[in-house]
Design a protein around this motif. Structure first.
Motif, PDB file in Angstrom:
ATOM      1  N   SER A 159       0.822  -1.199   0.000  1.00 30.00           N
ATOM      2  CA  SER A 159       0.000   0.000   0.000  1.00 30.00           C
ATOM      3  C   SER A 159       0.860   1.256   0.000  1.00 30.00           C
ATOM      4  O   SER A 159       0.396   2.322  -0.352  1.00 30.00           O
ATOM      5  N   GLU A 160       2.109   1.157   0.415  1.00 29.28           N
ATOM      6  CA  GLU A 160       2.998   2.313   0.372  1.00 29.28           C
ATOM      7  C   GLU A 160       3.490   2.563  -1.045  1.00 29.28           C
ATOM      8  O   GLU A 160       3.794   3.698  -1.411  1.00 29.28           O
ATOM      9  N   ARG A 161       3.545   1.507  -1.867  1.00 25.43           N
ATOM     10  CA  ARG A 161       4.031   1.676  -3.232  1.00 25.43           C
ATOM     11  C   ARG A 161       2.982   2.300  -4.133  1.00 25.43           C
ATOM     12  O   ARG A 161       3.296   3.016  -5.073  1.00 25.43           O
ATOM     13  N   LYS A 162       1.680   2.022  -3.853  1.00 24.02           N
ATOM     14  CA  LYS A 162       0.641   2.580  -4.705  1.00 24.02           C
ATOM     15  C   LYS A 162       0.093   3.855  -4.079  1.00 24.02           C
ATOM     16  O   LYS A 162       0.263   4.108  -2.898  1.00 24.02           O
ATOM     17  N   ALA A 163      -0.536   4.668  -4.880  1.00 23.87           N
ATOM     18  CA  ALA A 163      -1.119   5.900  -4.373  1.00 23.87           C
ATOM     19  C   ALA A 163      -2.193   5.555  -3.347  1.00 23.87           C
ATOM     20  O   ALA A 163      -3.069   4.744  -3.608  1.00 23.87           O
ATOM     21  N   LYS A 164      -2.108   6.172  -2.173  1.00 26.42           N
ATOM     22  CA  LYS A 164      -3.067   5.896  -1.129  1.00 26.42           C
ATOM     23  C   LYS A 164      -4.384   6.578  -1.454  1.00 26.42           C
ATOM     24  O   LYS A 164      -4.437   7.771  -1.691  1.00 26.42           O
ATOM     25  N   VAL A 165      -5.438   5.809  -1.451  1.00 29.21           N
ATOM     26  CA  VAL A 165      -6.763   6.325  -1.775  1.00 29.21           C
ATOM     27  C   VAL A 165      -7.659   6.108  -0.561  1.00 29.21           C
ATOM     28  O   VAL A 165      -7.706   5.021   0.002  1.00 29.21           O
ATOM     29  N   ARG A 166      -8.362   7.160  -0.163  1.00 32.12           N
ATOM     30  CA  ARG A 166      -9.331   7.060   0.915  1.00 32.12           C
ATOM     31  C   ARG A 166     -10.706   7.416   0.374  1.00 32.12           C
ATOM     32  O   ARG A 166     -10.826   8.273  -0.488  1.00 32.12           O
ATOM     33  N   ILE A 167     -11.720   6.765   0.907  1.00 28.46           N
ATOM     34  CA  ILE A 167     -13.097   7.042   0.527  1.00 28.46           C
ATOM     35  C   ILE A 167     -13.795   7.693   1.717  1.00 28.46           C
ATOM     36  O   ILE A 167     -13.838   7.118   2.800  1.00 28.46           O
ATOM     37  N   ILE A 168     -14.323   8.891   1.510  1.00 30.32           N
ATOM     38  CA  ILE A 168     -15.020   9.636   2.550  1.00 30.32           C
ATOM     39  C   ILE A 168     -16.469   9.854   2.109  1.00 30.32           C
ATOM     40  O   ILE A 168     -16.711  10.315   0.991  1.00 30.32           O
ATOM     41  N   ARG A 169     -17.409   9.522   2.990  1.00 28.38           N
ATOM     42  CA  ARG A 169     -18.813   9.780   2.685  1.00 28.38           C
ATOM     43  C   ARG A 169     -19.210  11.126   3.284  1.00 28.38           C
ATOM     44  O   ARG A 169     -18.987  11.388   4.461  1.00 28.38           O
ATOM     45  N   CYS A 170     -19.808  11.984   2.469  1.00 28.96           N
ATOM     46  CA  CYS A 170     -20.245  13.294   2.927  1.00 28.96           C
ATOM     47  C   CYS A 170     -21.676  13.510   2.429  1.00 28.96           C
ATOM     48  O   CYS A 170     -21.967  13.283   1.255  1.00 28.96           O
ATOM     49  N   GLU A 171     -22.573  13.951   3.321  1.00 23.90           N
ATOM     50  CA  GLU A 171     -23.995  13.986   3.000  1.00 23.90           C
ATOM     51  C   GLU A 171     -24.640  15.302   3.416  1.00 23.90           C
ATOM     52  O   GLU A 171     -24.445  15.772   4.535  1.00 23.90           O
ATOM     53  N   SER A 172     -25.383  15.877   2.515  1.00 26.25           N
ATOM     54  CA  SER A 172     -26.216  17.046   2.800  1.00 26.25           C
ATOM     55  C   SER A 172     -27.622  16.549   3.090  1.00 26.25           C
ATOM     56  O   SER A 172     -28.364  16.168   2.185  1.00 26.25           O
ATOM     57  N   ARG A 173     -27.992  16.544   4.366  1.00 25.77           N
ATOM     58  CA  ARG A 173     -29.304  16.055   4.785  1.00 25.77           C
ATOM     59  C   ARG A 173     -30.321  17.181   4.735  1.00 25.77           C
ATOM     60  O   ARG A 173     -30.050  18.282   5.217  1.00 25.77           O
ATOM     61  N   ASP A 174     -31.461  16.921   4.142  1.00 24.50           N
ATOM     62  CA  ASP A 174     -32.541  17.909   4.016  1.00 24.50           C
ATOM     63  C   ASP A 174     -32.071  19.178   3.321  1.00 24.50           C
ATOM     64  O   ASP A 174     -32.566  20.273   3.590  1.00 24.50           O
ATOM     65  N   GLY A 175     -31.091  19.045   2.440  1.00 24.22           N
ATOM     66  CA  GLY A 175     -30.615  20.180   1.660  1.00 24.22           C
ATOM     67  C   GLY A 175     -29.681  21.106   2.397  1.00 24.22           C
ATOM     68  O   GLY A 175     -29.230  22.113   1.827  1.00 24.22           O
ATOM     69  N   ARG A 176     -29.368  20.784   3.647  1.00 20.89           N
ATOM     70  CA  ARG A 176     -28.521  21.677   4.439  1.00 20.89           C
ATOM     71  C   ARG A 176     -27.050  21.500   4.081  1.00 20.89           C
ATOM     72  O   ARG A 176     -26.608  20.389   3.784  1.00 20.89           O
ATOM     73  N   PRO A 177     -26.256  22.601   4.136  1.00 21.10           N
ATOM     74  CA  PRO A 177     -24.808  22.486   3.891  1.00 21.10           C
ATOM     75  C   PRO A 177     -24.142  21.627   4.964  1.00 21.10           C
ATOM     76  O   PRO A 177     -24.543  21.647   6.129  1.00 21.10           O
ATOM     77  N   GLN A 178     -23.167  20.873   4.552  1.00 19.42           N
ATOM     78  CA  GLN A 178     -22.425  20.012   5.478  1.00 19.42           C
ATOM     79  C   GLN A 178     -20.945  20.056   5.114  1.00 19.42           C
ATOM     80  O   GLN A 178     -20.585  19.953   3.940  1.00 19.42           O
ATOM     81  N   GLN A 179     -20.096  20.229   6.131  1.00 16.33           N
ATOM     82  CA  GLN A 179     -18.646  20.209   5.931  1.00 16.33           C
ATOM     83  C   GLN A 179     -18.094  18.950   6.566  1.00 16.33           C
ATOM     84  O   GLN A 179     -18.336  18.680   7.740  1.00 16.33           O
ATOM     85  N   CYS A 180     -17.386  18.134   5.790  1.00 12.32           N
ATOM     86  CA  CYS A 180     -16.766  16.907   6.288  1.00 12.32           C
ATOM     87  C   CYS A 180     -15.267  17.156   6.405  1.00 12.32           C
ATOM     88  O   CYS A 180     -14.572  17.272   5.387  1.00 12.32           O
ATOM     89  N   GLN A 181     -14.804  17.232   7.632  1.00 12.82           N
ATOM     90  CA  GLN A 181     -13.419  17.595   7.873  1.00 12.82           C
ATOM     91  C   GLN A 181     -12.479  16.445   7.526  1.00 12.82           C
ATOM     92  O   GLN A 181     -12.604  15.350   8.056  1.00 12.82           O
TER      93      GLN A 181
END
Length: 229
Positions: A159-181
């Motif tokens: 995993s150090e040799r390949k580009a590290k990829v992370r998956i982050i789920r971010c959701e705007s509930r009821d149309g409201r703005p959301q910031q995922c740190q």
């Protein structure tokens, strides 16, 4: 004179026995909406065989696969076939994925191989998972607190040799703005849209130094570190 005939099972019959043993039908049910883990060997793959609920089983959202289990949530009830390809977790040294969840904000520790360190590969909670604050690891495994729910993977040479990829789920509930740190490093792309509302970069989602932001009902899984925009 009595003749005793010895009949040995054919190689084909033996192979069929091995195949049947490696293919298993597993029923896994989230009866009250909570997450349910059904222990099973998933190394040879998992397929949804028959849904028993009414159209609520969606891979990655209400069911998925861990190294040693199938998980279901949000009332998904189904029969799964293991050992016949499909979704699965590569259980090689560098791809041991462990799900660890802080329910009700409580501290929780999950057994994991941590001798080479861990990385978060997918955040599952609305609350941000920040290393050193509400998640980390020690000799006993990975720990989470403060509502952090995520999947973690052992860090190894491959995993150090390949580009590290992370998956982050971010959701705007009821149309409201959301910031995922999250530390984006300037490399983010939408991997999968989960909402009916469109996720359009620059309009309903984007990223800045504070992380990924979404609004207008956009809900999605975002890829970080894979060479995105």
């Amino acid at each position: 004179m009595i003749v005793v005939l010895m009949v040995w099972p054919s190689v084909k019959a033996a192979q069929e026995t091995v195949r049947r043993d490696s293919e298993r039908r597993v029923r896994c049910e989230s009866t009250d909406g909570a997450v349910e883990r059904c222990l099973v060997d998933t190394r040879r793959g998992v397929r949804l065989l028959q849904e028993l609920s009414e159209g609520v089983c969606a891979e990655g959202r209400t069911w998925g696969v861990e190294v040693d289990a199938i998980w279901v949530r949000d009332h998904c009830r189904a029969e799964f076939l293991t050992g016949f390809g499909g979704s699965g977790i590569d259980t090689g040294y560098t791809d041991r994925v462990v799900r660890c969840e802080s329910r009700g904000g409580r501290w929780n520790q999950c057994p994991a191989e941590t001798s080479t360190g861990l990385e978060m590969v997918r955040q599952l909670s609305k609350n941000p998972c920040i290393r050193g604050q509400n998640w980390g690891w020690d000799k006993s495994g990975v720990w989470v607190s403060g509502g952090c729910r995520a999947e973690f993977r052992a860090v190894g040479p491959a995993s150090e040799r390949k580009a590290k990829v992370r998956i982050i789920r971010c959701e705007s509930r009821d149309g409201r703005p959301q910031q995922c740190q999250v530390d984006t490093g300037g490399m983010v792309k939408l991997r999968r849209q989960l909402s009916k509302a469109p996720c359009v970069e620059g309009k309903s989602w984007g990223h800045d130094r504070g992380g990924i932001w979404v609004e207008r009902g956009c809900r999605g899984d975002f890829e970080i570190g894979g060479g995105g925009g």
